[in-house]
Design an enzyme around this catalytic site. Structure first.
Site, PDB file in Angstrom:
ATOM      1  N   GLU A   1      32.475  55.263  45.045  1.00 36.82           N
ATOM      2  CA  GLU A   1      32.418  56.565  45.729  1.00 36.82           C
ATOM      3  C   GLU A   1      33.136  57.645  44.922  1.00 36.82           C
ATOM      4  O   GLU A   1      32.668  58.781  44.826  1.00 36.82           O
ATOM      5  CB  GLU A   1      33.044  56.427  47.124  1.00 36.82           C
ATOM      6  CG  GLU A   1      32.181  55.557  48.037  1.00 36.82           C
ATOM      7  CD  GLU A   1      32.891  55.149  49.313  1.00 36.82           C
ATOM      8  OE1 GLU A   1      34.053  54.714  49.247  1.00 36.82           O
ATOM      9  OE2 GLU A   1      32.276  55.261  50.385  1.00 36.82           O
TER      10      GLU A   1
ATOM     11  N   GLU B   1      31.962  46.816  51.017  1.00 39.99           N
ATOM     12  CA  GLU B   1      32.757  46.902  52.252  1.00 39.99           C
ATOM     13  C   GLU B   1      32.279  45.941  53.328  1.00 39.99           C
ATOM     14  O   GLU B   1      33.066  45.449  54.127  1.00 39.99           O
ATOM     15  CB  GLU B   1      32.732  48.347  52.797  1.00 39.99           C
ATOM     16  CG  GLU B   1      33.549  49.341  51.978  1.00 39.99           C
ATOM     17  CD  GLU B   1      32.775  49.965  50.832  1.00 39.99           C
ATOM     18  OE1 GLU B   1      31.658  49.477  50.501  1.00 39.99           O
ATOM     19  OE2 GLU B   1      33.285  50.951  50.262  1.00 39.99           O
TER      20      GLU B   1
ATOM     21  N   ALA C   1      39.175  51.273  47.612  1.00 43.90           N
ATOM     22  CA  ALA C   1      40.385  51.667  48.322  1.00 43.90           C
ATOM     23  C   ALA C   1      41.299  50.454  48.388  1.00 43.90           C
ATOM     24  O   ALA C   1      40.833  49.311  48.281  1.00 43.90           O
ATOM     25  CB  ALA C   1      40.029  52.146  49.727  1.00 43.90           C
TER      26      ALA C   1
ATOM     27  N   GLY D   1      35.403  52.299  47.265  1.00 45.92           N
ATOM     28  CA  GLY D   1      35.934  53.634  46.986  1.00 45.92           C
ATOM     29  C   GLY D   1      35.862  53.993  45.505  1.00 45.92           C
ATOM     30  O   GLY D   1      35.812  55.174  45.160  1.00 45.92           O
TER      31      GLY D   1
HETATM   32  N1  CAA Z   1      42.630  46.578  47.019  1.00 54.70           N
HETATM   33  C1  CAA Z   1      43.809  45.985  46.773  1.00 54.70           C
HETATM   34  N2  CAA Z   1      43.982  45.072  45.801  1.00 54.70           N
HETATM   35  C2  CAA Z   1      42.903  44.734  45.075  1.00 54.70           C
HETATM   36  C3  CAA Z   1      41.642  45.312  45.285  1.00 54.70           C
HETATM   37  C4  CAA Z   1      41.532  46.290  46.309  1.00 54.70           C
HETATM   38  N3  CAA Z   1      40.395  46.940  46.558  1.00 54.70           N
HETATM   39  N4  CAA Z   1      40.756  44.773  44.408  1.00 54.70           N
HETATM   40  C5  CAA Z   1      41.453  43.904  43.678  1.00 54.70           C
HETATM   41  N5  CAA Z   1      42.743  43.877  44.056  1.00 54.70           N
HETATM   42  C6  CAA Z   1      43.836  43.080  43.522  1.00 54.70           C
HETATM   43  C7  CAA Z   1      43.735  41.636  43.988  1.00 54.70           C
HETATM   44  O1  CAA Z   1      44.288  41.484  45.277  1.00 54.70           O
HETATM   45  C8  CAA Z   1      44.533  40.940  42.907  1.00 54.70           C
HETATM   46  O2  CAA Z   1      45.908  41.155  43.154  1.00 54.70           O
HETATM   47  P1  CAA Z   1      46.920  39.855  43.200  1.00 54.70           P
HETATM   48  O3  CAA Z   1      46.863  39.312  41.811  1.00 54.70           O
HETATM   49  O4  CAA Z   1      48.217  40.488  43.571  1.00 54.70           O
HETATM   50  O5  CAA Z   1      46.355  38.916  44.203  1.00 54.70           O
HETATM   51  C9  CAA Z   1      44.193  41.758  41.651  1.00 54.70           C
HETATM   52  O6  CAA Z   1      43.714  43.020  42.111  1.00 54.70           O
HETATM   53  C10 CAA Z   1      43.085  41.131  40.813  1.00 54.70           C
HETATM   54  O7  CAA Z   1      41.979  40.875  41.671  1.00 54.70           O
HETATM   55  P2  CAA Z   1      41.222  39.453  41.728  1.00 54.70           P
HETATM   56  O8  CAA Z   1      42.198  38.360  41.495  1.00 54.70           O
HETATM   57  O9  CAA Z   1      40.447  39.431  42.996  1.00 54.70           O
HETATM   58  O10 CAA Z   1      40.290  39.612  40.444  1.00 54.70           O
HETATM   59  P3  CAA Z   1      38.845  38.955  40.213  1.00 54.70           P
HETATM   60  O11 CAA Z   1      38.510  39.228  38.778  1.00 54.70           O
HETATM   61  O12 CAA Z   1      38.833  37.527  40.675  1.00 54.70           O
HETATM   62  O13 CAA Z   1      37.847  39.766  41.152  1.00 54.70           O
HETATM   63  C11 CAA Z   1      36.924  41.763  42.155  1.00 54.70           C
HETATM   64  C12 CAA Z   1      37.635  41.124  40.910  1.00 54.70           C
HETATM   65  C13 CAA Z   1      35.517  41.177  42.286  1.00 54.70           C
HETATM   66  C14 CAA Z   1      36.864  43.250  41.884  1.00 54.70           C
HETATM   67  C15 CAA Z   1      37.765  41.427  43.403  1.00 54.70           C
HETATM   68  O14 CAA Z   1      39.113  41.789  43.176  1.00 54.70           O
HETATM   69  C16 CAA Z   1      37.293  42.162  44.645  1.00 54.70           C
HETATM   70  O15 CAA Z   1      36.330  41.774  45.260  1.00 54.70           O
HETATM   71  N6  CAA Z   1      38.024  43.240  45.011  1.00 54.70           N
HETATM   72  C17 CAA Z   1      37.742  43.969  46.241  1.00 54.70           C
HETATM   73  C18 CAA Z   1      36.542  44.883  46.058  1.00 54.70           C
HETATM   74  C19 CAA Z   1      36.262  45.581  47.365  1.00 54.70           C
HETATM   75  O16 CAA Z   1      36.010  44.972  48.374  1.00 54.70           O
HETATM   76  N7  CAA Z   1      36.314  46.936  47.333  1.00 54.70           N
HETATM   77  C20 CAA Z   1      36.082  47.740  48.515  1.00 54.70           C
HETATM   78  C21 CAA Z   1      37.390  48.077  49.198  1.00 54.70           C
HETATM   79  S1  CAA Z   1      37.167  48.876  50.764  1.00 54.70           S
HETATM   80  C22 CAA Z   1      36.810  50.497  50.374  1.00 54.70           C
HETATM   81  O17 CAA Z   1      36.806  50.890  49.218  1.00 54.70           O
HETATM   82  C23 CAA Z   1      36.536  51.407  51.548  1.00 54.70           C
HETATM   83  C24 CAA Z   1      36.021  52.749  51.183  1.00 54.70           C
HETATM   84  O18 CAA Z   1      34.852  53.003  51.248  1.00 54.70           O
HETATM   85  C25 CAA Z   1      36.926  53.787  50.813  1.00 54.70           C
END
Ligand code: CAA
Length: 251
Positions: free
Chosen positions: A145, A165, A99, A142
Protein backbone atom coordinates in the site's frame (compact mmCIF):
# COMPACT_ATOMS: atom_id res chain seq x y z
CA UNK A 1 -1.66 6.96 -8.05
CA UNK A 2 1.26 4.75 -8.76
CA UNK A 3 2.15 3.42 -12.14
CA UNK A 4 2.21 -0.26 -11.23
CA UNK A 5 4.97 -0.87 -11.98
CA UNK A 6 8.05 -0.31 -14.05
CA UNK A 7 10.54 -3.07 -13.75
CA UNK A 8 14.13 -1.96 -13.63
CA UNK A 9 15.03 -5.08 -15.55
CA UNK A 10 12.72 -4.12 -18.36
CA UNK A 11 14.15 -0.66 -18.35
CA UNK A 12 17.54 -2.27 -18.85
CA UNK A 13 19.03 -0.77 -15.73
CA UNK A 14 20.62 -2.64 -12.87
CA UNK A 15 18.63 -2.32 -9.66
CA UNK A 16 21.49 -0.66 -7.88
CA UNK A 17 21.49 2.28 -10.30
CA UNK A 18 18.13 3.46 -9.02
CA UNK A 19 17.92 1.91 -5.61
CA UNK A 20 20.77 3.99 -4.36
CA UNK A 21 23.05 2.45 -1.82
CA UNK A 22 22.93 4.59 1.25
CA UNK A 23 26.09 4.89 3.22
CA UNK A 24 25.34 8.11 5.03
CA UNK A 25 24.77 8.27 8.75
CA UNK A 26 21.29 8.40 10.20
CA UNK A 27 21.20 12.14 10.09
CA UNK A 28 18.75 14.02 7.97
CA UNK A 29 20.28 16.90 6.12
CA UNK A 30 17.07 18.83 6.67
CA UNK A 31 16.04 17.59 10.12
CA UNK A 32 16.89 15.63 13.22
CA UNK A 33 18.02 12.07 13.76
CA UNK A 34 15.71 9.16 12.98
CA UNK A 35 15.41 5.74 14.55
CA UNK A 36 13.56 3.78 11.87
CA UNK A 37 14.55 5.46 8.60
CA UNK A 38 17.67 6.79 6.92
CA UNK A 39 17.23 10.18 5.33
CA UNK A 40 19.54 11.95 2.94
CA UNK A 41 19.65 14.17 -0.13
CA UNK A 42 21.10 12.55 -3.25
CA UNK A 43 22.24 13.62 -6.69
CA UNK A 44 24.78 16.10 -7.94
CA UNK A 45 22.62 19.00 -6.89
CA UNK A 46 21.26 17.26 -3.81
CA UNK A 47 17.81 17.59 -5.28
CA UNK A 48 16.51 14.08 -4.64
CA UNK A 49 15.09 13.52 -1.17
CA UNK A 50 15.92 9.97 -0.13
CA UNK A 51 14.16 7.92 2.54
CA UNK A 52 15.27 4.36 3.26
CA UNK A 53 13.22 2.21 5.61
CA UNK A 54 15.59 0.82 8.19
CA UNK A 55 14.14 -1.91 10.40
CA UNK A 56 16.00 -4.86 8.86
CA UNK A 57 15.22 -7.29 11.70
CA UNK A 58 11.49 -6.72 11.24
CA UNK A 59 11.69 -6.67 7.42
CA UNK A 60 10.89 -2.95 7.57
CA UNK A 61 7.49 -3.53 9.18
CA UNK A 62 5.76 -0.17 9.30
CA UNK A 63 5.42 0.56 13.00
CA UNK A 64 3.80 3.75 14.19
CA UNK A 65 7.15 5.38 14.95
CA UNK A 66 8.42 4.65 11.44
CA UNK A 67 5.37 6.16 9.76
CA UNK A 68 5.59 9.24 12.01
CA UNK A 69 9.24 9.67 11.05
CA UNK A 70 8.32 9.22 7.39
CA UNK A 71 5.72 12.01 7.74
CA UNK A 72 8.32 14.30 9.28
CA UNK A 73 10.89 13.56 6.56
CA UNK A 74 8.27 14.16 3.84
CA UNK A 75 7.26 17.46 5.48
CA UNK A 76 10.91 18.54 5.50
CA UNK A 77 11.46 17.58 1.85
CA UNK A 78 8.26 19.29 0.79
CA UNK A 79 9.40 22.50 2.47
CA UNK A 80 12.93 22.23 1.01
CA UNK A 81 13.07 24.15 -2.26
CA UNK A 82 16.26 22.32 -3.27
CA UNK A 83 14.37 19.02 -3.42
CA UNK A 84 12.51 18.23 -6.66
CA UNK A 85 11.52 14.60 -6.10
CA UNK A 86 11.54 12.03 -3.33
CA UNK A 87 12.56 8.35 -3.37
CA UNK A 88 11.29 5.88 -0.77
CA UNK A 89 13.08 2.56 -0.67
CA UNK A 90 13.81 -0.43 1.58
CA UNK A 91 16.42 -3.17 1.33
CA UNK A 92 17.05 -5.95 -1.20
CA UNK A 93 15.12 -8.34 1.05
CA UNK A 94 12.19 -6.15 1.94
CA UNK A 95 10.68 -2.89 0.86
CA UNK A 96 8.27 -3.39 3.78
CA UNK A 97 6.53 -6.53 5.08
CA UNK A 98 3.43 -4.59 6.09
CA UNK A 99 2.08 -2.74 9.08
CA UNK A 100 3.65 -3.94 12.33
CA UNK A 101 1.63 -6.99 13.35
CA UNK A 102 3.16 -7.07 16.83
CA UNK A 103 1.96 -3.53 17.44
CA UNK A 104 -1.53 -4.31 16.12
CA UNK A 105 -1.96 -7.68 17.84
CA UNK A 106 -3.70 -6.39 20.98
CA UNK A 107 -5.44 -3.35 19.55
CA UNK A 108 -9.19 -3.11 20.03
CA UNK A 109 -11.89 -1.97 17.63
CA UNK A 110 -12.51 1.08 19.83
CA UNK A 111 -8.84 2.12 19.68
CA UNK A 112 -8.69 1.71 15.90
CA UNK A 113 -11.95 3.44 15.16
CA UNK A 114 -11.67 6.18 17.80
CA UNK A 115 -8.05 6.96 16.97
CA UNK A 116 -8.64 6.69 13.21
CA UNK A 117 -5.76 4.21 13.05
CA UNK A 118 -3.52 4.56 9.98
CA UNK A 119 -4.98 7.93 8.97
CA UNK A 120 -1.54 9.60 9.19
CA UNK A 121 -0.20 7.18 6.55
CA UNK A 122 -2.03 9.29 3.96
CA UNK A 123 0.72 11.91 4.16
CA UNK A 124 2.65 9.88 1.57
CA UNK A 125 -0.08 10.37 -1.04
CA UNK A 126 -0.57 14.09 -0.34
CA UNK A 127 3.02 15.18 -0.95
CA UNK A 128 3.03 17.65 -3.84
CA UNK A 129 6.44 16.64 -5.18
CA UNK A 130 6.74 13.39 -7.16
CA UNK A 131 7.37 10.43 -4.89
CA UNK A 132 9.01 7.29 -6.31
CA UNK A 133 8.92 3.91 -4.61
CA UNK A 134 12.06 1.88 -5.40
CA UNK A 135 10.95 -1.62 -4.44
CA UNK A 136 12.84 -4.85 -4.01
CA UNK A 137 11.95 -7.90 -1.95
CA UNK A 138 8.71 -8.05 0.02
CA UNK A 139 6.14 -5.29 -0.50
CA UNK A 140 3.33 -6.85 1.49
CA UNK A 141 0.19 -5.50 3.10
CA UNK A 142 0.94 -1.96 4.22
CA UNK A 143 4.23 -2.22 2.31
CA UNK A 144 2.40 -2.78 -0.96
CA UNK A 145 0.00 0.00 0.00
CA UNK A 146 2.89 2.35 0.78
CA UNK A 147 4.39 1.66 -2.65
CA UNK A 148 1.04 2.29 -4.33
CA UNK A 149 0.66 5.62 -2.51
CA UNK A 150 3.75 6.80 -4.38
CA UNK A 151 3.47 8.33 -7.86
CA UNK A 152 5.72 5.81 -9.57
CA UNK A 153 6.92 2.34 -8.59
CA UNK A 154 10.26 1.09 -9.86
CA UNK A 155 10.57 -2.58 -9.01
CA UNK A 156 13.67 -4.76 -8.91
CA UNK A 157 13.79 -8.39 -9.98
CA UNK A 158 13.18 -9.71 -6.49
CA UNK A 159 10.15 -7.54 -5.78
CA UNK A 160 7.04 -9.37 -4.57
CA UNK A 161 3.76 -7.57 -4.10
CA UNK A 162 0.91 -8.91 -2.00
CA UNK A 163 -1.99 -8.11 0.32
CA UNK A 164 -1.81 -11.05 2.77
CA UNK A 165 -4.06 -9.48 5.44
CA UNK A 166 -6.66 -12.21 4.91
CA UNK A 167 -4.16 -14.68 6.37
CA UNK A 168 -4.24 -12.60 9.57
CA UNK A 169 -8.02 -12.45 9.69
CA UNK A 170 -8.21 -8.83 8.57
CA UNK A 171 -8.32 -6.80 5.36
CA UNK A 172 -6.06 -4.14 3.80
CA UNK A 173 -6.46 -0.86 5.67
CA UNK A 174 -4.29 1.70 3.90
CA UNK A 175 -5.78 1.79 0.43
CA UNK A 176 -5.00 -1.76 -0.73
CA UNK A 177 -8.46 -2.72 -1.89
CA UNK A 178 -8.83 0.56 -3.78
CA UNK A 179 -5.42 1.23 -5.28
CA UNK A 180 -4.64 -2.39 -6.14
CA UNK A 181 -7.88 -2.70 -8.09
CA UNK A 182 -6.95 0.36 -10.07
CA UNK A 183 -3.36 -0.78 -10.51
CA UNK A 184 -3.73 -4.42 -11.57
CA UNK A 185 -7.43 -4.69 -12.37
CA UNK A 186 -10.35 -6.05 -10.38
CA UNK A 187 -9.85 -9.72 -11.09
CA UNK A 188 -6.20 -9.99 -10.07
CA UNK A 189 -6.71 -7.57 -7.16
CA UNK A 190 -9.57 -9.69 -5.83
CA UNK A 191 -7.53 -12.85 -6.25
CA UNK A 192 -4.63 -11.29 -4.34
CA UNK A 193 -6.80 -9.88 -1.54
CA UNK A 194 -8.90 -13.04 -1.18
CA UNK A 195 -6.00 -15.52 -1.25
CA UNK A 196 -3.08 -13.47 0.10
CA UNK A 197 -1.00 -14.74 -2.86
CA UNK A 198 1.91 -12.59 -4.00
CA UNK A 199 2.82 -11.45 -7.50
CA UNK A 200 6.18 -10.57 -9.03
CA UNK A 201 7.13 -7.25 -10.58
CA UNK A 202 6.74 -8.84 -14.03
CA UNK A 203 3.20 -10.01 -13.29
CA UNK A 204 2.29 -6.64 -11.82
CA UNK A 205 3.55 -4.85 -14.90
CA UNK A 206 1.70 -7.16 -17.26
CA UNK A 207 -1.61 -6.44 -15.58
CA UNK A 208 -1.03 -2.76 -15.01
CA UNK A 209 -3.50 -0.12 -16.02
CA UNK A 210 -4.50 3.17 -14.59
CA UNK A 211 -7.80 4.42 -13.23
CA UNK A 212 -8.51 7.27 -10.87
CA UNK A 213 -8.84 6.80 -7.12
CA UNK A 214 -12.25 7.39 -5.62
CA UNK A 215 -13.73 7.54 -2.18
CA UNK A 216 -13.50 3.88 -1.35
CA UNK A 217 -10.44 4.42 0.85
CA UNK A 218 -12.50 5.78 3.74
CA UNK A 219 -14.95 2.90 3.61
CA UNK A 220 -12.07 0.46 3.44
CA UNK A 221 -10.42 1.97 6.53
CA UNK A 222 -13.64 1.61 8.52
CA UNK A 223 -14.01 -2.02 7.45
CA UNK A 224 -10.38 -2.63 8.38
CA UNK A 225 -11.09 -1.14 11.83
CA UNK A 226 -14.14 -3.41 12.11
CA UNK A 227 -11.96 -6.52 11.77
CA UNK A 228 -10.45 -5.52 15.13
CA UNK A 229 -13.83 -6.39 16.68
CA UNK A 230 -13.50 -10.03 15.57
CA UNK A 231 -11.90 -12.97 17.33
CA UNK A 232 -10.40 -14.17 14.07
CA UNK A 233 -8.37 -10.99 13.56
CA UNK A 234 -6.90 -11.36 17.06
CA UNK A 235 -6.24 -15.06 16.44
CA UNK A 236 -4.60 -14.36 13.05
CA UNK A 237 -2.16 -11.82 14.43
CA UNK A 238 -1.49 -13.80 17.61
CA UNK A 239 -0.74 -16.89 15.50
CA UNK A 240 1.74 -14.87 13.43
CA UNK A 241 3.52 -13.59 16.53
CA UNK A 242 3.53 -17.07 18.09
CA UNK A 243 4.79 -18.59 14.79
CA UNK A 244 1.94 -21.09 14.43
CA UNK A 245 -0.92 -21.68 11.99
CA UNK A 246 -4.03 -19.62 12.70
CA UNK A 247 -7.10 -21.46 13.95
CA UNK A 248 -9.92 -19.35 12.52
CA UNK A 249 -13.45 -19.90 13.89
CA UNK A 250 -15.36 -17.48 11.65
CA UNK A 251 -16.01 -15.26 14.65
N1 CAA B 1 5.03 -7.01 11.45
C1 CAA B 1 5.87 -7.27 12.47
N2 CAA B 1 6.95 -8.07 12.35
C2 CAA B 1 7.15 -8.65 11.15
C3 CAA B 1 6.31 -8.43 10.06
C4 CAA B 1 5.21 -7.55 10.24
N3 CAA B 1 4.37 -7.23 9.25
N4 CAA B 1 6.77 -9.14 9.00
C5 CAA B 1 7.86 -9.77 9.43
N5 CAA B 1 8.11 -9.47 10.72
C6 CAA B 1 9.20 -9.94 11.57
C7 CAA B 1 8.97 -11.37 12.01
O1 CAA B 1 8.11 -11.42 13.12
C8 CAA B 1 10.39 -11.79 12.32
O2 CAA B 1 10.76 -11.24 13.57
P1 CAA B 1 11.38 -12.23 14.73
O3 CAA B 1 12.66 -12.71 14.14
O4 CAA B 1 11.53 -11.29 15.88
O5 CAA B 1 10.39 -13.32 14.92
C9 CAA B 1 11.21 -11.05 11.26
O6 CAA B 1 10.39 -9.97 10.80
C10 CAA B 1 11.55 -11.91 10.05
O7 CAA B 1 10.34 -12.48 9.57
P2 CAA B 1 10.17 -14.05 9.25
O8 CAA B 1 10.99 -14.84 10.21
O9 CAA B 1 8.71 -14.32 9.20
O10 CAA B 1 10.85 -14.09 7.81
P3 CAA B 1 10.51 -15.09 6.61
O11 CAA B 1 11.58 -14.86 5.58
O12 CAA B 1 10.32 -16.49 7.12
O13 CAA B 1 9.11 -14.61 6.03
C11 CAA B 1 7.50 -12.96 5.29
C12 CAA B 1 9.01 -13.34 5.44
C13 CAA B 1 6.84 -13.90 4.28
C14 CAA B 1 7.48 -11.53 4.80
C15 CAA B 1 6.83 -13.11 6.68
O14 CAA B 1 7.58 -12.40 7.64
C16 CAA B 1 5.41 -12.58 6.71
O15 CAA B 1 4.50 -13.22 6.26
N6 CAA B 1 5.25 -11.36 7.28
C17 CAA B 1 3.93 -10.78 7.46
C18 CAA B 1 3.40 -10.20 6.16
C19 CAA B 1 2.02 -9.65 6.39
O16 CAA B 1 1.11 -10.35 6.79
N7 CAA B 1 1.86 -8.33 6.13
C20 CAA B 1 0.59 -7.66 6.33
C21 CAA B 1 0.52 -7.02 7.70
S1 CAA B 1 -1.08 -6.37 8.08
C22 CAA B 1 -1.15 -4.88 7.25
O17 CAA B 1 -0.20 -4.46 6.61
C23 CAA B 1 -2.45 -4.12 7.38
C24 CAA B 1 -2.57 -2.95 6.48
O18 CAA B 1 -3.20 -3.01 5.46
C25 CAA B 1 -2.00 -1.70 6.85
Amino acid sequence: MATFCRSLTLLGRPTSSLVYRLTAARQCSSGGPYEYILVDKKGENKNVGFIQLNRPKALNALCDGLMKEMGKALDDFEADSQVGAIVITGSDRAFAAGADIKEMQNRTFQECYGGNFLSHWNRVSTVKKPVIAAVNGYALGGGCELAMMCDIIYAGEKAQFGQPEILLGTIPGAGGTQRLTRAVGKSLAMEMVLTGDRISAQEAKQSAFELTLAEGNRLEKRLFHATFATEDRKEGMTAFVEKRKANFQDQ
